[in-house]
Scaffold this motif. Sequence first.
Motif, PDB file in Angstrom:
ATOM      1  N   PHE A 333      28.720 -22.006  32.309  1.00  0.00           N
ATOM      2  CA  PHE A 333      28.849 -20.924  33.276  1.00  0.00           C
ATOM      3  C   PHE A 333      27.845 -21.101  34.408  1.00  0.00           C
ATOM      4  O   PHE A 333      26.756 -21.654  34.220  1.00  0.00           O
ATOM      5  N   ARG A 334      28.227 -20.608  35.564  1.00  0.00           N
ATOM      6  CA  ARG A 334      27.285 -20.391  36.663  1.00  0.00           C
ATOM      7  C   ARG A 334      27.069 -18.888  36.783  1.00  0.00           C
ATOM      8  O   ARG A 334      28.034 -18.118  36.720  1.00  0.00           O
ATOM      9  N   ILE A 335      25.829 -18.473  36.948  1.00  0.00           N
ATOM     10  CA  ILE A 335      25.506 -17.055  37.076  1.00  0.00           C
ATOM     11  C   ILE A 335      24.692 -16.851  38.342  1.00  0.00           C
ATOM     12  O   ILE A 335      23.707 -17.569  38.576  1.00  0.00           O
ATOM     13  N   GLY A 336      25.098 -15.913  39.166  1.00  0.00           N
ATOM     14  CA  GLY A 336      24.392 -15.585  40.396  1.00  0.00           C
ATOM     15  C   GLY A 336      24.037 -14.123  40.453  1.00  0.00           C
ATOM     16  O   GLY A 336      24.831 -13.266  40.021  1.00  0.00           O
ATOM     17  N   VAL A 337      22.830 -13.812  40.966  1.00  0.00           N
ATOM     18  CA  VAL A 337      22.356 -12.425  41.030  1.00  0.00           C
ATOM     19  C   VAL A 337      21.741 -12.173  42.405  1.00  0.00           C
ATOM     20  O   VAL A 337      21.034 -13.030  42.944  1.00  0.00           O
ATOM     21  N   ASN A 338      21.982 -10.996  42.931  1.00  0.00           N
ATOM     22  CA  ASN A 338      21.335 -10.556  44.166  1.00  0.00           C
ATOM     23  C   ASN A 338      21.102  -9.061  44.087  1.00  0.00           C
ATOM     24  O   ASN A 338      21.782  -8.344  43.340  1.00  0.00           O
ATOM     25  N   SER A 339      20.121  -8.587  44.840  1.00  0.00           N
ATOM     26  CA  SER A 339      19.787  -7.163  44.871  1.00  0.00           C
ATOM     27  C   SER A 339      19.770  -6.668  46.307  1.00  0.00           C
ATOM     28  O   SER A 339      19.464  -7.430  47.231  1.00  0.00           O
ATOM     29  N   GLY A 340      20.079  -5.395  46.489  1.00  0.00           N
ATOM     30  CA  GLY A 340      20.074  -4.812  47.817  1.00  0.00           C
ATOM     31  C   GLY A 340      20.971  -3.597  47.887  1.00  0.00           C
ATOM     32  O   GLY A 340      21.514  -3.137  46.878  1.00  0.00           O
TER      33      GLY A 340
END
Length: 417
Positions: A333-340
Amino acid sequence: MPQDSSQSAERAPWIFSVGQRLVAQAGRIGAAPTDSTERALQKRLIVLLSVGLLPLTFLWSVIYFAAGARLSAAIPGLYTIIAPINTAVFASTRNLAVYRFIQLLIFLILPWLLMLSLGGFKDSSVVIIWAALCPLAALLLEELRQTLFWIVGFVSLLIASALLQPYLVPAGLSETFVTWFFVLNIGAVIAIAFALLYYFVFQRNFFQERSEMLLLNILPREISEALKANQQPIAAQYEDASILFADVVEFTSMAATMTPMRLVDLLNEVFQCFDDLVEKYDLEKIKTIGDCYMVAAGVPRSCPDHATRIVNLALDMRAAITERKFGDRELAFRIGVNSGPVVAGVIGRKKFIYDLWGDAVNIASRMESQGQNQCIQITSHTFGLIKDEFVCAARGPIKVKGGDHLEVWHVLARKAT
């Protein structure tokens, strides 16, 4: 004697089980796969009531015949003939409207005729009370406007009975017989009315709970409650939220080698595993798009540690993927996270979903699509919120598709405490 008691106790569950099966079989008469929940319930109710009355009408017919009232005995006996024939026709045609009308008409007319044959209200032990099942059943089985027809019919028969009372000839039943049939008629009708209402309420509550559960599996509880109270579009701005995307690596080529059923089973197994982890951290699963899994923290319930929770989720997801096989396959798997900041809401009137919009969502998606296998890639926004709790490795700036260069990090592990 103890042996007989033991045998009775053993037979009781068997008898109860047989009764349940008979009720279930009666409830399936006339059912169709295309029936709505409401229509299926209506069919079960009218069939169960119609078939359930057969033992009682047969018993009443035998008792009246034994008491010498042969004409009166023929009337409930007539029901034991008409009702099975009508039910058999319904089982073949599945025409609820015709079956319901005939049965309601029988419920209304036959008790009235039986009362007339016995000599009026008192001498018949107020047997006309059985006719009250007609408007009661209509109230559960038909629209309110149609129910008025049966209520008016019942009241009209009561008035006609009162007018005919002086001209009726008693059947000559003993006072004791009349008294006990008062008890049987009133008691049986009340018991049947209670059972009918109990079954209807039980089934209605069951379907409502199931519908509520399905709705909560689609929408967050807060949004579900808001939609039920207000049909207008729902939207809200959240200044602090975190978004996670997870995607199967080389999914397209893998899917080409699998049957549709195996592919669906594999994704279902993976996403159920993820669902358990999302529930563990009290986060919100937003949706799945093919093999992509989207989660949010901080919406619709604000929480100050949204980034920490979602990174903990990402680490658990990665661990689950590396420690086990799904569908006898090792997945990456590829996992991406961002906040905002994000905008969240529900739009449309049909097949609506709870969704998120904004640059924070788009960048989180880019973190996943431009990430590396088995890596949790995060932006500087998320890194600033979680750097004290997790071990991260800087990966430098990357060119984000459709945007500028962004500094990114890979989350390696939780820091020792």
